[in-house]
Motif scaffolding. Structure first.
Motif, short mmCIF file in Angstrom:
data_model
loop_
_atom_site.label_atom_id
_atom_site.label_comp_id
_atom_site.label_asym_id
_atom_site.label_seq_id
_atom_site.Cartn_x
_atom_site.Cartn_y
_atom_site.Cartn_z
N ASN A 252 31.95 -12.28 2.32
CA ASN A 252 31.91 -13.60 1.66
C ASN A 252 33.10 -13.77 0.71
OD1 ASN A 252 28.30 -13.47 1.38
ND2 ASN A 252 29.54 -14.39 2.97
N ALA A 253 33.41 -12.72 -0.03
CA ALA A 253 34.46 -12.82 -1.05
C ALA A 253 35.86 -12.60 -0.48
CB ALA A 253 34.21 -11.80 -2.16
N SER A 254 35.97 -12.12 0.75
CA SER A 254 37.30 -11.84 1.31
C SER A 254 37.57 -12.71 2.52
CB SER A 254 37.42 -10.35 1.65
OG SER A 254 36.38 -9.95 2.55
N SER A 255 37.10 -12.30 3.70
CA SER A 255 37.47 -13.02 4.92
C SER A 255 36.90 -14.43 4.97
CB SER A 255 37.01 -12.22 6.15
OG SER A 255 35.61 -12.07 6.17
N ASP A 256 35.69 -14.65 4.43
CA ASP A 256 35.11 -16.00 4.47
C ASP A 256 35.88 -16.95 3.55
OD1 ASP A 256 33.16 -15.32 6.31
OD2 ASP A 256 31.73 -14.71 4.79
N ALA A 257 36.22 -16.47 2.35
CA ALA A 257 37.01 -17.32 1.43
C ALA A 257 38.38 -17.62 2.03
CB ALA A 257 37.16 -16.62 0.08
N GLU A 258 38.94 -16.65 2.73
CA GLU A 258 40.24 -16.87 3.37
C GLU A 258 40.12 -17.87 4.51
OE1 GLU A 258 43.43 -14.25 5.99
OE2 GLU A 258 42.15 -13.25 4.54
N ALA A 259 39.07 -17.72 5.34
CA ALA A 259 38.91 -18.62 6.49
C ALA A 259 38.62 -20.05 6.04
CB ALA A 259 37.78 -18.11 7.38
N ALA A 260 37.86 -20.20 4.95
CA ALA A 260 37.48 -21.54 4.50
C ALA A 260 38.69 -22.41 4.23
CB ALA A 260 36.61 -21.43 3.25
N TRP A 261 39.77 -21.82 3.75
CA TRP A 261 40.95 -22.61 3.37
C TRP A 261 42.14 -22.37 4.28
CZ3 TRP A 261 38.68 -25.95 0.69
CH2 TRP A 261 37.68 -25.63 -0.21
N ALA A 262 41.91 -21.76 5.45
CA ALA A 262 43.00 -21.53 6.39
C ALA A 262 43.69 -22.82 6.84
CB ALA A 262 42.48 -20.75 7.61
N PRO A 263 42.97 -23.95 7.03
CA PRO A 263 43.67 -25.17 7.48
C PRO A 263 44.61 -25.77 6.43
CG PRO A 263 41.30 -25.31 7.93
CD PRO A 263 41.51 -24.13 7.02
N LEU A 264 44.55 -25.29 5.19
CA LEU A 264 45.39 -25.88 4.16
C LEU A 264 46.87 -25.59 4.38
CD1 LEU A 264 43.32 -25.29 0.90
CD2 LEU A 264 43.37 -27.30 2.40
N ALA A 265 47.19 -24.52 5.09
CA ALA A 265 48.60 -24.21 5.33
C ALA A 265 49.26 -25.28 6.20
CB ALA A 265 48.73 -22.82 5.95
N PRO A 266 48.67 -25.66 7.34
CA PRO A 266 49.30 -26.72 8.14
C PRO A 266 48.91 -28.14 7.75
CG PRO A 266 47.45 -25.79 9.36
CD PRO A 266 47.57 -25.01 8.08
N LEU A 267 47.94 -28.31 6.83
CA LEU A 267 47.46 -29.65 6.52
C LEU A 267 48.55 -30.57 5.95
CD1 LEU A 267 45.16 -31.71 6.29
CD2 LEU A 267 44.64 -30.74 4.03
N SER B 279 36.22 -24.67 19.52
CA SER B 279 35.34 -24.64 18.35
C SER B 279 34.27 -23.56 18.41
CB SER B 279 34.70 -26.02 18.16
OG SER B 279 33.81 -26.00 17.07
N PRO B 280 33.45 -23.46 19.47
CA PRO B 280 32.42 -22.42 19.47
C PRO B 280 32.99 -21.01 19.51
CG PRO B 280 32.49 -23.54 21.59
CD PRO B 280 33.36 -24.32 20.67
N LEU B 281 34.15 -20.85 20.15
CA LEU B 281 34.75 -19.52 20.23
C LEU B 281 35.24 -19.05 18.87
CD1 LEU B 281 36.81 -19.95 23.54
CD2 LEU B 281 34.58 -18.87 23.24
N VAL B 282 35.89 -19.93 18.12
CA VAL B 282 36.37 -19.57 16.79
C VAL B 282 35.20 -19.30 15.85
CG1 VAL B 282 37.62 -20.44 14.78
CG2 VAL B 282 38.54 -20.80 17.05
N THR B 283 34.15 -20.10 15.97
CA THR B 283 32.95 -19.88 15.14
C THR B 283 32.36 -18.50 15.39
OG1 THR B 283 32.45 -22.25 15.17
CG2 THR B 283 30.64 -20.75 14.63
N ARG B 284 32.22 -18.14 16.64
CA ARG B 284 31.68 -16.82 16.99
C ARG B 284 32.57 -15.69 16.47
NH1 ARG B 284 27.75 -13.35 17.40
NH2 ARG B 284 27.98 -11.84 19.09
N ALA B 285 33.88 -15.85 16.58
CA ALA B 285 34.81 -14.82 16.12
C ALA B 285 34.69 -14.60 14.62
CB ALA B 285 36.25 -15.19 16.50
N GLN B 286 34.55 -15.68 13.84
CA GLN B 286 34.43 -15.54 12.39
C GLN B 286 33.13 -14.85 12.01
OE1 GLN B 286 36.67 -15.92 10.25
NE2 GLN B 286 35.48 -15.65 8.37
N GLN B 287 32.06 -15.17 12.70
CA GLN B 287 30.79 -14.51 12.42
C GLN B 287 30.87 -13.02 12.73
OE1 GLN B 287 28.26 -16.91 14.90
NE2 GLN B 287 27.71 -18.31 13.24
N LEU B 288 31.55 -12.67 13.81
CA LEU B 288 31.68 -11.26 14.18
C LEU B 288 32.54 -10.50 13.17
CD1 LEU B 288 32.05 -11.54 18.05
CD2 LEU B 288 30.23 -10.36 16.81
#
Length: 607
Positions: A134-149, A196-205
């Protein structure tokens, strides 16, 4: 159904981006302006190239000589647009990075603060590996779109400008080129639905792999001593391979659609060139116009791909955001009041009608007792009687279901945040030391003079072995104190608590690895020191129990009796049987120690 899920993910992903934009308005605006500058100058470079073609290159072929003025104008136009475009690229990337990393850092701070606010009962329901994710990979993934936004938003300017430029240059060529837009829109839509479903599954894994890895590393002693290395490696391998396959699936989809998204604008360019060649032959357009429209159309693939990058990251962002929010919105956060406890004398402790349950299992029921200042009480009871749970309530790691715990007459829930730690110190059953020096483990970064550290070590009977260490207080103890024995680790943990001069000191079987004689000296030292404390000790040894001013006997979560050790021996059969069992156990242990010492002496003599 898949369409609804994809649409919901996109809507939620856009809401997540909105949170970041509102939080970092100035930085986002700067990034968008820089990106718009880049987009505008990219389109301007097409105009500059068309102008140079029409006014420098073609006249040179026709006349056989270069017009110096036109040449320098063309050079300055191309260099100027390239320079401004470079500034736009640098600004876009810098501000986008600042925005992304700020939001990631903010999420990590918020999650960590929430971990500290949430009660221990919440932590017991969530594995440590998940909390780390939660504190590492999830926080990183949550804001990943900000780089290309910012780039995606800024290049909309480029897209609109290029389209308007084509329309003004030649309407027919522009309309021919625009025929490819519907195909690109449909392709992007299919791309997102597949991805979309593939990326979701990868993040959960990713989170699941982190959980398994942490559990295996944290339980390394059990894994190695019970020979479970192969089983744990296989468990990790299976989940890691699932993550690999999920990432490969994501890569396949991107590998299939990215070339198609790249190819469609190229087909548009070919159509523009084909029609443009015919219009050029009829004199409807000039060469510079054809070059300008063709070049502008080649630029359209980039803003389209930039929008695709943002959309591709949204599913992963939503998963990370959801997992982070599940922590931030978790119920059960500790609520604090405004009261401040006294500071100069030992604390008064009172437990009033306290009950506590783990789910459906009641561990404590209507526990009531009080402790005058400066006194020592021993909590005694069989395994499972609720002693450690009661200790957690006394330091407010959890709050009681009913009843109150009072410090100096104030409910612990009414104390201001951080004030309880100023008056109460706990030495738990399981000792934890940081990979730091002896001084660092005792002081924990508090501005504490060495004299105060040594005084605490003397009371904890740790000054002797610390003096014998190579660097004294500057000796590093290793991860979790692995360079020290169990008894030495316990004494350092006790010194850490004593150094804070607590008004209430709670020992949860904190001297179980210490020799009985050393333990007795520790308890006498706690009584005799100048900064006396009220002491609660979870005790098993008869010698420890006998030193207490009062004994509270717990059985099946209730206070069965209380009084002095001698009084309970005389009137409480359950207490008498338990203490007698402790006494027999100590006698057996002493006999075994004596036999071991005698055997060692005989070996030395024979040698």
């Amino acid at each position: 159904m898949a369409n609804k899920v994809t649409s919901a993910v996109m809507r939620q992903g856009l809401r997540v981006l909105g949170v970041a934009v509102r939080a970092e308005k100035a930085v986002f605006a700067s990034a968008v302006v820089a990106s718009a500058l880049y987009g505008g100058m990219t389109v301007a470079s097409a105009w500059a190239l068309g102008w140079a073609t029409q006014n420098v290159i073609i006249p040179t072929f026709g006349k056989g000589e270069i017009a110096a003025g036109a040449l320098w104008t063309g050079v300055l136009l191309i260099i100027g647009t390239a320079l401004l475009k470079s500034i736009g690229i640098a600004g876009r990337r810098i501000f986008a990075g600042v925005m992304q990393y700020r939001m990631q850092a903010r999420s990590r701070r918020d999650v960590t603060k929430q971990y500290l606010r949430l009660p221990l009962a919440w932590h017991q329901r969530h594995p440590t590996g998940q909390l780390l994710a939660n504190a590492s990979s999830d926080a990183e993934a949550a804001w990943a779109p900000l780089a290309p936004l910012p780039m995606a938003v800024g290049v909309v300017v480029m897209l609109v400008t290029a389209a308007v430029g084509m329309l003004f240059t030649d309407l027919v060529l522009a309309l021919v080129g625009f025929l490819v837009f519907p195909a690109i829109a449909v392709l992007n839509l299919v791309y997102q639905r597949r991805l979309s479903p593939l990326v979701t599954r990868a993040q959960q894994l990713r989170a699941e792999v982190s959980e398994i890895a942490h559990e295996s590393f944290d339980g390394a002693l059990v894994v190695k001593t019970l020979g479970r290395e192969d089983l744990e490696a296989e468990r990790f391998r299976r989940r890691a391979h699932e993550l690999r396959d999920a990432n490969v699936a994501v890569g396949r989809v991107r590998g299939l659609f990215d070339p198609m998204l790249e190819a469609l604008p190229t087909l548009g360019v070919l159509a523009v060139l084909g029609v443009g060649a015919m219009r050029l032959s009829t004199g409807d357009i000039v060469s510079g116009q054809l070059v300008q429209v063709a070049y502008l159309f080649t630029l359209l693939s980039f803003p389209i791909r930039a929008l695709g990058w943002v959309l591709a990251e949204l599913p992963r962002s939503v998963v990370g955001w959801t997992r982070v929010q599940s922590v931030l919105e978790a119920e059960g956060s500790m609520v604090y009041g405004e009261e401040t406890p006294g500071r100069d004398e030992p604390a008064t402790l009172a437990v009033s009608d306290v009950s506590y349950s783990y789910g459906e299992t009641e561990v404590l029921h209507d526990v009531t007792f009080d402790l005058p200042p400066g006194r020592t009480v021993a909590l005694v009871g069989p395994t499972g009687s609720g002693k450690s749970t009661l200790v957690q309530l006394l330091v407010r790691l959890v709050d009681p279901d009913t009843g109150r715990v009072l410090l100096d007459g104030t409910d612990l829930r009414e104390l201001a945040y951080g004030k309880l730690a100023e008056s109460v110190a706990l030495v738990p059953q399981q000792t934890f030391l940081f990979d730091d020096t002896v001084r660092g483990n005792v002081a924990l970064d508090l501005p504490m003079p060495d004299e105060q550290v040594w005084a605490a070590l003397r009371v904890a009977q740790a000054d002797g072995f610390v003096s014998g260490l190579g660097a004294g207080l500057d000796t590093r103890v290793g991860e979790r104190g692995t360079s020290l024995s169990g008894g030495q680790r316990q004494r350092l943990a006790l010194a850490r608590a004593i150094a804070r001069r607590p008004r209430l000191l709670i020992l949860d079987d904190a001297t179980s690895s210490v020799d009985p004689q050393v333990e007795a000296r520790i308890l006498y030292g706690l009584r005799d020191r100048a900064e006396a404390s009220t002491v609660v000790v979870v005790a098993y040894r008869l010698a420890t129990i006998a030193l207490a001013d009062e004994v509270v006997y717990l059985d099946r979560g209730r206070v069965e009796d209380r009084g002095t050790h001698q009084e309970l021996l005389e009137r409480c059969p359950g207490y008498r049987n338990l203490v007698t069992a402790y006494e027999r156990e100590e006698a057996v242990r002493a006999a075994l120690d004596a036999d071991a010492a005698l055997g060692l002496e005989e070996t030395e003599v024979s040698a």
